[in-house]
Write a protein that holds these residues in place. Structure first.
Motif, PDB file in Angstrom:
ATOM      1  N   LEU A 123       9.260  69.997 -50.865  1.00 30.30           N
ATOM      2  CA  LEU A 123       8.808  69.985 -52.256  1.00 30.30           C
ATOM      3  C   LEU A 123       7.294  70.161 -52.362  1.00 30.30           C
ATOM      4  O   LEU A 123       6.799  71.004 -53.120  1.00 30.30           O
ATOM      5  CB  LEU A 123       9.226  68.675 -52.931  1.00 30.30           C
ATOM      6  CG  LEU A 123      10.719  68.455 -53.167  1.00 30.30           C
ATOM      7  CD1 LEU A 123      10.967  67.061 -53.726  1.00 30.30           C
ATOM      8  CD2 LEU A 123      11.270  69.510 -54.118  1.00 30.30           C
ATOM      9  N   LEU A 124       6.549  69.368 -51.600  1.00 23.13           N
ATOM     10  CA  LEU A 124       5.096  69.402 -51.710  1.00 23.13           C
ATOM     11  C   LEU A 124       4.511  70.692 -51.155  1.00 23.13           C
ATOM     12  O   LEU A 124       3.553  71.244 -51.709  1.00 23.13           O
ATOM     13  CB  LEU A 124       4.492  68.186 -51.001  1.00 23.13           C
ATOM     14  CG  LEU A 124       4.809  66.832 -51.644  1.00 23.13           C
ATOM     15  CD1 LEU A 124       4.280  65.690 -50.787  1.00 23.13           C
ATOM     16  CD2 LEU A 124       4.210  66.746 -53.048  1.00 23.13           C
ATOM     17  N   ASN A 125       5.079  71.178 -50.045  1.00 25.56           N
ATOM     18  CA  ASN A 125       4.577  72.439 -49.491  1.00 25.56           C
ATOM     19  C   ASN A 125       4.858  73.615 -50.425  1.00 25.56           C
ATOM     20  O   ASN A 125       4.037  74.537 -50.542  1.00 25.56           O
ATOM     21  CB  ASN A 125       5.182  72.699 -48.116  1.00 25.56           C
ATOM     22  CG  ASN A 125       4.505  71.901 -47.018  1.00 25.56           C
ATOM     23  OD1 ASN A 125       3.315  71.578 -47.122  1.00 25.56           O
ATOM     24  ND2 ASN A 125       5.231  71.577 -45.975  1.00 25.56           N
ATOM     25  N   CYS A 126       6.012  73.596 -51.096  1.00 22.09           N
ATOM     26  CA  CYS A 126       6.305  74.638 -52.088  1.00 22.09           C
ATOM     27  C   CYS A 126       5.313  74.578 -53.244  1.00 22.09           C
ATOM     28  O   CYS A 126       4.810  75.613 -53.716  1.00 22.09           O
ATOM     29  CB  CYS A 126       7.730  74.493 -52.611  1.00 22.09           C
ATOM     30  SG  CYS A 126       9.004  74.965 -51.416  1.00 22.09           S
ATOM     31  N   LEU A 128       2.232  73.298 -53.178  1.00 23.76           N
ATOM     32  CA  LEU A 128       0.912  73.716 -52.704  1.00 23.76           C
ATOM     33  C   LEU A 128       0.842  75.224 -52.518  1.00 23.76           C
ATOM     34  O   LEU A 128      -0.200  75.848 -52.772  1.00 23.76           O
ATOM     35  CB  LEU A 128       0.581  73.002 -51.392  1.00 23.76           C
ATOM     36  CG  LEU A 128       0.348  71.491 -51.490  1.00 23.76           C
ATOM     37  CD1 LEU A 128       0.210  70.873 -50.106  1.00 23.76           C
ATOM     38  CD2 LEU A 128      -0.901  71.193 -52.318  1.00 23.76           C
ATOM     39  N   THR A 129       1.949  75.835 -52.078  1.00 23.04           N
ATOM     40  CA  THR A 129       1.986  77.288 -51.916  1.00 23.04           C
ATOM     41  C   THR A 129       1.830  77.983 -53.259  1.00 23.04           C
ATOM     42  O   THR A 129       1.089  78.972 -53.390  1.00 23.04           O
ATOM     43  CB  THR A 129       3.303  77.713 -51.244  1.00 23.04           C
ATOM     44  OG1 THR A 129       3.417  77.082 -49.973  1.00 23.04           O
ATOM     45  CG2 THR A 129       3.332  79.225 -51.056  1.00 23.04           C
ATOM     46  N   LEU A 130       2.495  77.467 -54.293  1.00 24.75           N
ATOM     47  CA  LEU A 130       2.379  78.052 -55.631  1.00 24.75           C
ATOM     48  C   LEU A 130       0.969  77.920 -56.181  1.00 24.75           C
ATOM     49  O   LEU A 130       0.487  78.797 -56.913  1.00 24.75           O
ATOM     50  CB  LEU A 130       3.377  77.376 -56.575  1.00 24.75           C
ATOM     51  CG  LEU A 130       4.864  77.649 -56.316  1.00 24.75           C
ATOM     52  CD1 LEU A 130       5.728  76.807 -57.249  1.00 24.75           C
ATOM     53  CD2 LEU A 130       5.183  79.123 -56.493  1.00 24.75           C
ATOM     54  N   LEU A 131       0.297  76.824 -55.811  1.00 21.54           N
ATOM     55  CA  LEU A 131      -1.072  76.591 -56.282  1.00 21.54           C
ATOM     56  C   LEU A 131      -2.112  77.269 -55.405  1.00 21.54           C
ATOM     57  O   LEU A 131      -3.314  77.197 -55.703  1.00 21.54           O
ATOM     58  CB  LEU A 131      -1.350  75.084 -56.338  1.00 21.54           C
ATOM     59  CG  LEU A 131      -0.505  74.265 -57.320  1.00 21.54           C
ATOM     60  CD1 LEU A 131      -0.815  72.782 -57.191  1.00 21.54           C
ATOM     61  CD2 LEU A 131      -0.740  74.729 -58.753  1.00 21.54           C
ATOM     62  N   GLY A 132      -1.660  77.881 -54.310  1.00 19.04           N
ATOM     63  CA  GLY A 132      -2.591  78.551 -53.420  1.00 19.04           C
ATOM     64  C   GLY A 132      -3.416  77.602 -52.572  1.00 19.04           C
ATOM     65  O   GLY A 132      -4.537  77.933 -52.156  1.00 19.04           O
TER      66      GLY A 132
END
Length: 283
Positions: A123-126, A128-132
């Protein structure tokens, strides 16, 4: 009944006592001895003196793990207990659906730590990926925040149940007398509710502190100690020392760290219990 108890008490006491001695006391004493040795198995232990402790107390990774764990424990304990107490206050005001809310908040505590760690890792890595942003395992502050979020999500519901029990045990006479005397909600909270719920606060602080220091499976699954052991907590550091490196010396170092860890948790827990129990009041 009393004569029967005096006659047959060994039937009930001896099995439990034997299990405690075999399963806890003897392994603890053997582990204490092994912390002064270098070994591969317990049968080939060689006495190493205090070198294991000297290494453990001067190793940079172990000291960093200690301060990281201490900071995490303080932050998570404050967040967990503040949120749990606030939710408990809200759910003891007679609002509709209270039992449903209690069940929903408590449910995360039923999930195993490893599973929680992997769920929140995804969840958190997804997010953070969306937020760059860097992933949890690439940026230590994000790993720390992720661990705090995970711990709060798991523990708040459990502590909430304990606080609800404490709030419901306060006699209604106290609250009614305070309202008759013109006390405000804030005065009732600080002068009546919190002093009378101190036994619950003692239990919740004890559980939060010990769970924070002993955290292992969530740390392993969420960050694995990365990047560069920066998010490695004490329990994971001991595990990596004992099992992650080969050689008899590393087993001794890991065992010495485990003894230091055990003493540390016991001392901090006793200090906390003494400090909070002194503020408890008799109803």
């Amino acid at each position: 009944m009393e004569k029967a108890i005096k006659r047959y008490w060994p039937v009930f006491v001896v099995p439990t006592l034997a299990a405690f001695l075999i399963g806890f006391v003897w392994p603890f004493l053997q582990g204490l001895y092994l912390s002064f040795c270098k070994f591969i198995t317990v049968d080939n232990a060689q006495w190493n003196g205090v070198k294991n402790y000297m290494y453990a107390l001067t190793e940079a990774d172990f000291l960093h793990s200690f301060w990281f764990t201490a900071l995490f424990t303080v932050v998570s304990t404050i967040c967990i207990n503040a949120a749990a107490f606030a939710i408990a206050l809200a759910l003891t005001r007679g609002i509709k659906g209270t039992n449903v809310f209690r069940s929903v908040f408590f449910m995360p505590n039923l999930i195993g730590g490893i599973v929680l760690g992997y769920i929140w890792n995804i969840l958190l890595n997804c997010l953070l990926t969306l937020l760059g942003k860097p992933l949890l395992s690439l940026h230590a502050p994000y790993g720390f925040i992720g661990l705090v979020i995970l711990m709060c999500w798991q523990q708040i519901g459990y502590m909430m149940i304990i606080y609800i029990a404490g709030l419901q045990s306060i006699p209604n006479d106290y609250l009614e007398a305070a309202r008759i005397d013109g006390a405000t909600d804030r005065q009732i909270l600080w002068r009546i509710k919190i002093p009378n719920v101190m036994p619950s606060i003692t239990i919740c602080l004890f559980l939060s502190l010990t769970n924070g220091f002993k955290l292992f499976d969530q740390n392993l699954a969420l960050t694995g100690g990365e990047p560069g052991h920066m998010t490695e907590m004490l329990a994971l550091n001991i595990y990596n020392t004992f099992y992650g490196r080969s050689g008899p010396a590393w087993r001794g170092y890991g065992q010495a760290k485990a003894v230091i860890f055990c003493i540390l948790v016991i001392v901090i827990s006793l200090i906390q219990l003494r400090a909070t129990r002194s503020k408890e009041v008799q109803q």
